[in-house]
Write a protein that holds these residues in place. Structure first.
Motif, PDB file in Angstrom:
ATOM      1  N   CYS A  22      73.139  11.009  -5.168  1.00 35.85           N
ATOM      2  CA  CYS A  22      72.921  11.271  -3.797  1.00 35.85           C
ATOM      3  C   CYS A  22      74.158  12.388  -3.272  1.00 35.85           C
ATOM      4  O   CYS A  22      75.198  12.552  -3.901  1.00 35.85           O
ATOM      5  CB  CYS A  22      73.407  10.411  -3.061  1.00 35.85           C
ATOM      6  N   LYS A  23      73.658  13.239  -2.388  1.00 35.52           N
ATOM      7  CA  LYS A  23      74.407  14.294  -1.880  1.00 35.52           C
ATOM      8  C   LYS A  23      75.121  14.107  -0.535  1.00 35.52           C
ATOM      9  O   LYS A  23      76.093  14.836  -0.272  1.00 35.52           O
ATOM     10  CB  LYS A  23      73.427  15.654  -1.751  1.00 35.52           C
ATOM     11  N   THR A  24      74.787  13.186   0.067  1.00 37.78           N
ATOM     12  CA  THR A  24      75.460  12.961   1.456  1.00 37.78           C
ATOM     13  C   THR A  24      75.688  11.439   1.474  1.00 37.78           C
ATOM     14  O   THR A  24      75.072  10.622   1.029  1.00 37.78           O
ATOM     15  CB  THR A  24      74.610  13.565   2.552  1.00 37.78           C
ATOM     16  N   PRO A  25      76.738  11.268   2.548  1.00 33.67           N
ATOM     17  CA  PRO A  25      77.103   9.785   2.859  1.00 33.67           C
ATOM     18  C   PRO A  25      75.711   9.254   3.445  1.00 33.67           C
ATOM     19  O   PRO A  25      75.147   8.075   3.158  1.00 33.67           O
ATOM     20  CB  PRO A  25      78.032   9.883   3.999  1.00 33.67           C
ATOM     21  N   GLU A  26      74.907  10.036   4.296  1.00 37.44           N
ATOM     22  CA  GLU A  26      73.624   9.322   5.047  1.00 37.44           C
ATOM     23  C   GLU A  26      72.768   9.129   4.058  1.00 37.44           C
ATOM     24  O   GLU A  26      72.142   7.982   3.908  1.00 37.44           O
ATOM     25  CB  GLU A  26      73.063  10.518   5.866  1.00 37.44           C
ATOM     26  N   GLU A  27      72.368   9.710   2.911  1.00 38.63           N
ATOM     27  CA  GLU A  27      71.672   9.631   1.791  1.00 38.63           C
ATOM     28  C   GLU A  27      71.893   8.338   1.011  1.00 38.63           C
ATOM     29  O   GLU A  27      71.194   7.315   0.516  1.00 38.63           O
ATOM     30  CB  GLU A  27      71.668  10.662   0.785  1.00 38.63           C
ATOM     31  N   ILE A  28      73.132   8.165   0.617  1.00 38.34           N
ATOM     32  CA  ILE A  28      73.814   6.712  -0.085  1.00 38.34           C
ATOM     33  C   ILE A  28      73.499   5.655   0.804  1.00 38.34           C
ATOM     34  O   ILE A  28      72.964   4.828   0.373  1.00 38.34           O
ATOM     35  CB  ILE A  28      75.320   7.036  -0.330  1.00 38.34           C
ATOM     36  N   VAL A  29      73.697   5.621   2.241  1.00 38.59           N
ATOM     37  CA  VAL A  29      73.547   4.417   2.948  1.00 38.59           C
ATOM     38  C   VAL A  29      71.982   4.098   3.090  1.00 38.59           C
ATOM     39  O   VAL A  29      71.450   3.032   2.751  1.00 38.59           O
ATOM     40  CB  VAL A  29      73.836   4.603   4.415  1.00 38.59           C
ATOM     41  N   SER A  30      71.071   5.134   3.247  1.00 41.85           N
ATOM     42  CA  SER A  30      69.959   4.938   3.326  1.00 41.85           C
ATOM     43  C   SER A  30      69.177   4.486   2.137  1.00 41.85           C
ATOM     44  O   SER A  30      68.348   3.406   2.172  1.00 41.85           O
ATOM     45  CB  SER A  30      69.074   6.557   3.698  1.00 41.85           C
ATOM     46  N   HIS A  31      69.583   4.730   0.808  1.00 38.81           N
ATOM     47  CA  HIS A  31      69.074   4.271  -0.425  1.00 38.81           C
ATOM     48  C   HIS A  31      69.524   2.851  -0.379  1.00 38.81           C
ATOM     49  O   HIS A  31      68.772   2.113  -0.767  1.00 38.81           O
ATOM     50  CB  HIS A  31      69.840   5.259  -1.468  1.00 38.81           C
ATOM     51  N   ILE A  32      70.911   2.518  -0.102  1.00 38.46           N
ATOM     52  CA  ILE A  32      71.267   1.079  -0.323  1.00 38.46           C
ATOM     53  C   ILE A  32      70.541   0.288   0.560  1.00 38.46           C
ATOM     54  O   ILE A  32      70.159  -0.915   0.464  1.00 38.46           O
ATOM     55  CB  ILE A  32      72.877   1.101  -0.104  1.00 38.46           C
ATOM     56  N   VAL A  33      70.453   0.646   1.977  1.00 47.12           N
ATOM     57  CA  VAL A  33      69.479  -0.112   2.964  1.00 47.12           C
ATOM     58  C   VAL A  33      68.089  -0.371   2.360  1.00 47.12           C
ATOM     59  O   VAL A  33      67.773  -1.345   2.770  1.00 47.12           O
ATOM     60  CB  VAL A  33      69.977   0.486   4.412  1.00 47.12           C
ATOM     61  N   GLU A  34      67.338   0.597   2.100  1.00 45.28           N
ATOM     62  CA  GLU A  34      66.268   0.674   1.437  1.00 45.28           C
ATOM     63  C   GLU A  34      66.249  -0.360   0.492  1.00 45.28           C
ATOM     64  O   GLU A  34      65.333  -1.245   0.623  1.00 45.28           O
ATOM     65  CB  GLU A  34      65.418   2.019   1.079  1.00 45.28           C
ATOM     66  N   PHE A  35      67.134  -0.352  -0.444  1.00 45.97           N
ATOM     67  CA  PHE A  35      66.963  -1.173  -1.610  1.00 45.97           C
ATOM     68  C   PHE A  35      67.287  -2.551  -1.216  1.00 45.97           C
ATOM     69  O   PHE A  35      66.388  -3.740  -1.580  1.00 45.97           O
ATOM     70  CB  PHE A  35      67.983  -1.023  -2.635  1.00 45.97           C
ATOM     71  N   THR A  36      68.138  -2.707  -0.415  1.00 48.46           N
ATOM     72  CA  THR A  36      68.401  -4.000   0.304  1.00 48.46           C
ATOM     73  C   THR A  36      67.212  -4.934   0.982  1.00 48.46           C
ATOM     74  O   THR A  36      66.884  -5.867   0.564  1.00 48.46           O
ATOM     75  CB  THR A  36      69.350  -3.996   1.210  1.00 48.46           C
ATOM     76  N   LYS A  37      66.558  -3.834   1.867  1.00 45.77           N
ATOM     77  CA  LYS A  37      65.363  -4.455   2.397  1.00 45.77           C
ATOM     78  C   LYS A  37      64.184  -4.800   1.696  1.00 45.77           C
ATOM     79  O   LYS A  37      63.723  -5.953   1.737  1.00 45.77           O
ATOM     80  CB  LYS A  37      64.808  -3.389   3.489  1.00 45.77           C
ATOM     81  N   ASN A  38      63.924  -4.105   0.317  1.00 47.17           N
ATOM     82  CA  ASN A  38      62.938  -4.457  -0.358  1.00 47.17           C
ATOM     83  C   ASN A  38      63.096  -5.248  -1.557  1.00 47.17           C
ATOM     84  O   ASN A  38      62.254  -5.792  -1.975  1.00 47.17           O
ATOM     85  CB  ASN A  38      62.214  -3.027  -0.966  1.00 47.17           C
ATOM     86  N   HIS A  39      64.315  -5.599  -2.136  1.00 51.07           N
ATOM     87  CA  HIS A  39      64.717  -6.351  -3.261  1.00 51.07           C
ATOM     88  C   HIS A  39      65.452  -7.625  -2.748  1.00 51.07           C
ATOM     89  O   HIS A  39      65.460  -8.451  -3.534  1.00 51.07           O
ATOM     90  CB  HIS A  39      65.532  -5.200  -4.135  1.00 51.07           C
ATOM     91  N   ILE A  40      66.362  -7.391  -1.917  1.00 49.89           N
ATOM     92  CA  ILE A  40      67.212  -8.618  -1.634  1.00 49.89           C
ATOM     93  C   ILE A  40      66.747  -9.108  -0.616  1.00 49.89           C
ATOM     94  O   ILE A  40      66.893 -10.703  -0.590  1.00 49.89           O
ATOM     95  CB  ILE A  40      68.699  -7.974  -1.379  1.00 49.89           C
ATOM     96  N   ASN A  41      66.220  -8.763   0.361  1.00 51.06           N
ATOM     97  CA  ASN A  41      65.833  -9.335   1.782  1.00 51.06           C
ATOM     98  C   ASN A  41      64.336  -8.826   2.018  1.00 51.06           C
ATOM     99  O   ASN A  41      63.742  -8.459   3.175  1.00 51.06           O
ATOM    100  CB  ASN A  41      66.491  -8.887   3.115  1.00 51.06           C
ATOM    101  N   PRO A  42      63.498  -9.206   1.100  1.00 56.07           N
ATOM    102  CA  PRO A  42      62.083  -8.683   1.135  1.00 56.07           C
ATOM    103  C   PRO A  42      61.328  -9.423   2.532  1.00 56.07           C
ATOM    104  O   PRO A  42      61.582 -10.772   2.712  1.00 56.07           O
ATOM    105  CB  PRO A  42      61.194  -9.006  -0.018  1.00 56.07           C
ATOM    106  N   GLY A  43      60.486  -9.003   2.945  1.00 53.71           N
ATOM    107  CA  GLY A  43      59.576  -9.663   3.846  1.00 53.71           C
ATOM    108  C   GLY A  43      59.877  -9.146   5.509  1.00 53.71           C
ATOM    109  O   GLY A  43      60.949  -8.636   5.490  1.00 53.71           O
TER     110      GLY A  43
END
Length: 238
Positions: free
Chosen positions: A217-238
């Protein structure tokens, strides 16, 4: 779990030292007690961190100065993650660790430091809400893995690489649920990534799937976006 730092031989070194023949009997007597001390350290860590859920562990050099762009990027990353509700866990020392703990407090979230006792003293940074001291590296590393749902790796040295490769190995071997393993600043890590592709992958020592465990990742925003998206889809799906 606060203890005074010692200048004596590190407990890890004493544990891992091969005893000479004239000390074998003495070690037989000492090592079972040392095992109980290790167990006690694990239990203390579990007791102190049991309310920490879904944290992000942030790693990087202890030598990074506050004015350095990497420090400010780590601080911003932690602040943005904290504002999203993610607790932040670091190694509790200076440099990138201090930046991440500082950002966590600025974002209003939990700021955790897992400090390690070293023969050359590592001073805990002042930005920790929960500050734990560990004698043993492997117990400390257990806490990072157990209580984190993402690892963010900023530029650093041997210790940072150790955390990076441990997380990759645990994910590759399915010893942990796969979670984001993010490295920041592609230019810094470019030679390593090229080695992965041109040597490890080419020699079939890893697979394309293994290489996909890592995200640059190139920026803090990109890091956060990736982690939030992963969490939403894999840890808290639905």
């Amino acid at each position: 779990m606060k203890r005074k730092y010692k200048e004596s031989i590190h407990e890890d070194r004493e544990l891992l030292r091969t005893p000479p023949l004239n000390e074998r009997e003495d070690f037989t007597k000492k090592d079972p007690w040392r095992a109980l001390r290790i167990l006690g350290e694990v239990v203390e860590g579990f007791e102190n961190l049991h309310e920490i859920h879904g944290a992000v562990a942030i790693f990087g050099s202890a030598r990074t100065e506050e004015a350095h762009p990497h420090y400010q990027a780590a601080r911003k990353t932690a602040r943005l993650l904290s504002e999203k509700g993610y607790p932040i866990i670091t190694g509790g020392g200076p440099g990138i660790m201090a930046a991440a703990n500082q950002g966590a407090q600025e974002g209003g979230g939990a700021s955790v430091g897992c400090n390690i006792e070293l023969p050359f003293e590592q001073t805990p940074n002042p930005y920790q809400d929960i500050s734990l001291d560990f004698r043993y590296f492997f117990v400390r590393k257990l806490m990072f893995v157990k209580y984190s749902t993402a690892f963010v790796i900023f530029p650093g040295g041997f210790g940072t690489l150790d955390e990076l490769f441990e997380s990759l190995t645990l994910a590759q071997t399915d010893k942990i649920d796969h979670f984001p393993i993010v490295i920041y600043d592609g230019a810094y890590w470019k030679p390593l990534i090229e080695f992965f592709r041109s040597t490890l992958l080419a020699e079939k020592c890893i697979t394309p799937k293994d290489l996909g465990l890592l995200r640059v990742c190139k920026t803090p925003e990109e890091i956060v976006s990736h982690i939030v998206e992963f969490t939403k889809n894999h840890i808290n799906p639905g």
